[in-house]
Design an enzyme around this catalytic site. Structure first.
Site, PDB file in Angstrom:
ATOM      1  N   ASN A  11       0.870  -1.186   0.000  1.00  0.00           N
ATOM      2  CA  ASN A  11       0.000   0.000   0.000  1.00  0.00           C
ATOM      3  C   ASN A  11       0.903   1.232   0.000  1.00  0.00           C
ATOM      4  OD1 ASN A  11      -1.798   2.058   0.546  1.00  0.00           O
ATOM      5  ND2 ASN A  11      -2.113   1.478   2.691  1.00  0.00           N
ATOM      6  N   LYS A  13       0.064   4.287  -0.164  1.00  0.00           N
ATOM      7  CA  LYS A  13      -0.569   5.460   0.478  1.00  0.00           C
ATOM      8  C   LYS A  13      -0.441   6.679  -0.433  1.00  0.00           C
ATOM      9  CE  LYS A  13       0.639   3.414   4.880  1.00  0.00           C
ATOM     10  NZ  LYS A  13       0.365   3.471   6.292  1.00  0.00           N
ATOM     11  N   HIS A  97      -9.345   0.835   5.019  1.00  0.00           N
ATOM     12  CA  HIS A  97      -8.060   1.020   5.709  1.00  0.00           C
ATOM     13  C   HIS A  97      -8.276   1.939   6.918  1.00  0.00           C
ATOM     14  CE1 HIS A  97      -3.939   2.243   6.491  1.00  0.00           C
ATOM     15  NE2 HIS A  97      -3.559   1.171   5.816  1.00  0.00           N
ATOM     16  N   GLU A  99      -6.650   4.305   8.063  1.00  0.00           N
ATOM     17  CA  GLU A  99      -6.428   5.740   7.818  1.00  0.00           C
ATOM     18  C   GLU A  99      -7.666   6.372   7.201  1.00  0.00           C
ATOM     19  OE1 GLU A  99      -2.742   5.358   5.662  1.00  0.00           O
ATOM     20  OE2 GLU A  99      -1.748   4.725   7.502  1.00  0.00           O
ATOM     21  N   GLU A 169      -5.216  -5.437  10.595  1.00  0.00           N
ATOM     22  CA  GLU A 169      -4.235  -4.370  10.782  1.00  0.00           C
ATOM     23  C   GLU A 169      -4.500  -3.677  12.117  1.00  0.00           C
ATOM     24  OE1 GLU A 169      -2.324  -3.194   6.871  1.00  0.00           O
ATOM     25  OE2 GLU A 169      -3.989  -1.827   7.183  1.00  0.00           O
ATOM     26  N   GLY A 175       2.519   1.946  10.793  1.00  0.00           N
ATOM     27  CA  GLY A 175       3.445   3.067  10.657  1.00  0.00           C
ATOM     28  C   GLY A 175       4.138   3.445  11.959  1.00  0.00           C
ATOM     29  N   SER A 215       3.606  -2.517  10.271  1.00  0.00           N
ATOM     30  CA  SER A 215       5.067  -2.505  10.399  1.00  0.00           C
ATOM     31  C   SER A 215       5.720  -3.827  10.005  1.00  0.00           C
ATOM     32  CB  SER A 215       5.481  -2.085  11.816  1.00  0.00           C
ATOM     33  OG  SER A 215       4.981  -0.786  12.103  1.00  0.00           O
ATOM     34  N   GLY A 236       2.848  -1.267   4.303  1.00  0.00           N
ATOM     35  CA  GLY A 236       2.786   0.154   3.972  1.00  0.00           C
ATOM     36  C   GLY A 236       4.176   0.685   3.687  1.00  0.00           C
TER      37      GLY A 236
HETATM   38  C1  PEP Z   1      -0.628  -0.129   5.936  1.00  0.00           C
HETATM   39  O1  PEP Z   1      -0.592   0.990   5.450  1.00  0.00           O
HETATM   40  O2  PEP Z   1      -1.558  -0.886   5.647  1.00  0.00           O
HETATM   41  C2  PEP Z   1       0.452  -0.534   6.852  1.00  0.00           C
HETATM   42  C3  PEP Z   1       0.374  -1.713   7.410  1.00  0.00           C
HETATM   43  O3  PEP Z   1       1.463   0.357   7.038  1.00  0.00           O
HETATM   44  P1  PEP Z   1       2.926   0.046   7.689  1.00  0.00           P
HETATM   45  O4  PEP Z   1       3.434  -1.225   7.048  1.00  0.00           O
HETATM   46  O5  PEP Z   1       3.751   1.239   7.331  1.00  0.00           O
HETATM   47  O6  PEP Z   1       2.715  -0.119   9.162  1.00  0.00           O
END
Ligand code: PEP
Length: 253
Positions: A11, A13, A97, A99, A169, A175, A215, A236
């Site tokens: 992703n 973003k 998601h 976010e 998630e 993040g 992460s 991400g």
């Molecule tokens: C995501 O954006 O779905 C995500 C898991 O981000 P990150 O890997 O940066 O934690």
């Protein structure tokens, strides 16, 4: 257990211009040609979908979008429809998601409409669910997930959901550099699979791909993938760099 082919999804973003996205996608396609044991998907921003579709065409890297609207056309300024995504070369779409839930007021009811629109337009929905840190601390993780799944999938039958991909998630791990432990991830994935089994039957539950996101990095992906109910990852930050993302989908650390 039924065979579920691992899926590693990136992703991106709100990062990368079309030119940057094309460059990154070219490197990912080259790295992904080393394996057919894993499905790889990348989800660039809307503005990069068309040029990236050209890059991934004839490779086994698939294209996904990060969001969609539930109508196919109309006076909805600023929105992008499922048929537009399909025509731009997308096979997948990320829905719900955290976010989007957090910054854009997305609800389980909206998410339900988006899943329906995706399926109707032959897009594979990657539906994200997860609890916040305070919900985990107050031991509400399972009730939060139960509501997200039940409302998000209300009104569907098992045949509608044959292509469904779920992504667990935990919001506190996105993040932040914090990752759920393998046991925490497995416990939730097992819960989600059982919930799908109860609601839609064991055939769907057994074939359902459940990704972990939060992460994920080259140094933790293998351990997470070793858990019986973890079928892949939604990545991400670490998917923005092709070499790092390549190490993740090739399971090299
Ligand atoms: C995501 O954006 O779905 C995500 C898991 O981000 P990150 O890997 O940066 O934690």
């Amino acid at each position: 257990m039924d065979f579920r082919k691992p899926l590693i999804a990136g992703n991106w973003k709100m990062f990368k211009t079309p030119a940057e996205a094309v460059e990154t996608a070219k490197q990912i396609v080259a790295l992904a040609s080393a394996t057919t044991d894993v499905d790889v998907m990348i989800a660039p921003p809307f503005t990069a979908l068309t040029p990236v579709a050209e890059v991934v065409k004839n490779s086994h890297v698939s294209l996904g979008a990060q969001n969609l609207f539930w109508e196919n056309e109309g006076a909805y300024t600023g929105e992008i429809s499922p048929s537009m995504l399909k025509a731009s070369g997308c096979d997948y779409v990320i829905i719900g998601h955290s976010e989007r839930r957090q910054h854009f007021g997305e609800t389980d009811e909206n998410i339900n409409k988006k899943i329906r629109a995706a399926i109707k337009n032959d897009l594979i929905p990657v539906v994200c669910v997860g609890e916040t840190e305070s919900e985990r601390e107050s031991e509400e993780t399972f009730s939060v997930l139960d509501k997200q799944v039940r409302t998000g999938l209300e009104g569907f039958g098992p045949n509608d959901l044959e292509t469904l991909v779920m992504a667990y998630e935990p919001v506190w791990a996105i993040g932040t550099g914090k990752t759920a432990t393998t046991n925490q991830a497995q416990e939730v994935h097992q819960f989600l699979r059982a919930l799908i089994g109860k609601s839609f039957g064991n055939v769907l539950a057994k074939s359902l791909i459940i990704l972990y996101g939060g992460s994920v990095k080259p140094n933790n992906v293998k351990e997470l993938m070793g858990m019986p109910d973890v079928d892949g990852a939604l990545v991400g930050g670490a998917s923005l760099d092709p070499e790092t993302f390549g190490k993740i989908f090739l399971f090299q650390n």
